[in-house]
Motif scaffolding. Sequence first.
Motif, PDB file in Angstrom:
ATOM      1  N   ASP A 101      60.285   6.792  32.851  1.00 58.31           N
ATOM      2  CA  ASP A 101      60.077   8.235  32.900  1.00 58.31           C
ATOM      3  C   ASP A 101      60.611   8.769  34.229  1.00 58.31           C
ATOM      4  O   ASP A 101      61.003   8.012  35.107  1.00 58.31           O
ATOM      5  N   ALA A 109      63.319   5.345  27.959  1.00 64.34           N
ATOM      6  CA  ALA A 109      62.014   5.863  27.558  1.00 64.34           C
ATOM      7  C   ALA A 109      60.905   5.297  28.441  1.00 64.34           C
ATOM      8  O   ALA A 109      59.930   5.985  28.742  1.00 64.34           O
ATOM      9  N   GLU A 132      65.732   2.689  24.811  1.00 62.50           N
ATOM     10  CA  GLU A 132      64.370   2.178  24.955  1.00 62.50           C
ATOM     11  C   GLU A 132      64.008   2.033  26.432  1.00 62.50           C
ATOM     12  O   GLU A 132      62.898   2.381  26.847  1.00 62.50           O
TER      13      GLU A 132
END
Length: 156
Positions: free
Chosen positions: A33, A30, A27
Amino acid sequence: MSDARPAVAPEREIARVNEVLLLRPRELAAVLDERASTADVPADLVPLREAARELVDVAPPLVDTWAAEEHSAHQGHFATLGIAARRIPLRAAAMMRRALARTAPETSDTLANLVREWCQELQKSYGLRWVPVSAQTGLHVRMMIDTARLVCATGG
């Protein structure tokens, strides 16, 4: 942590904490980036970014270790592992949030929301309570002294 009740399904419990320890860093990745993970970080905050990366990197080997260990079959043991599985990525997210605050404020804000969400989940799951810093420090000092005694006694 002192809950001595037997764990109903130790294998399921270890799978559950390992899943948390693997999913939370995903998570976090993600959110980070490519642009944010390579953003310039002020020199004084580089150690935070590097420590956060190390925490994320430690998750898979720790999962392997936990999966391979013999585990005590009591609830307190798995509560301890569950808290650790949540604190490692939580700490990484908080450090990365701070490291990126000046150079990637939008990503930092997203990380702040993730930290808040994970803290609330940790509080709800384990009913945490405040322990004064002086008590925490005393515990850590006693643990270090006991560890040093054990190491010295074994000649390690």
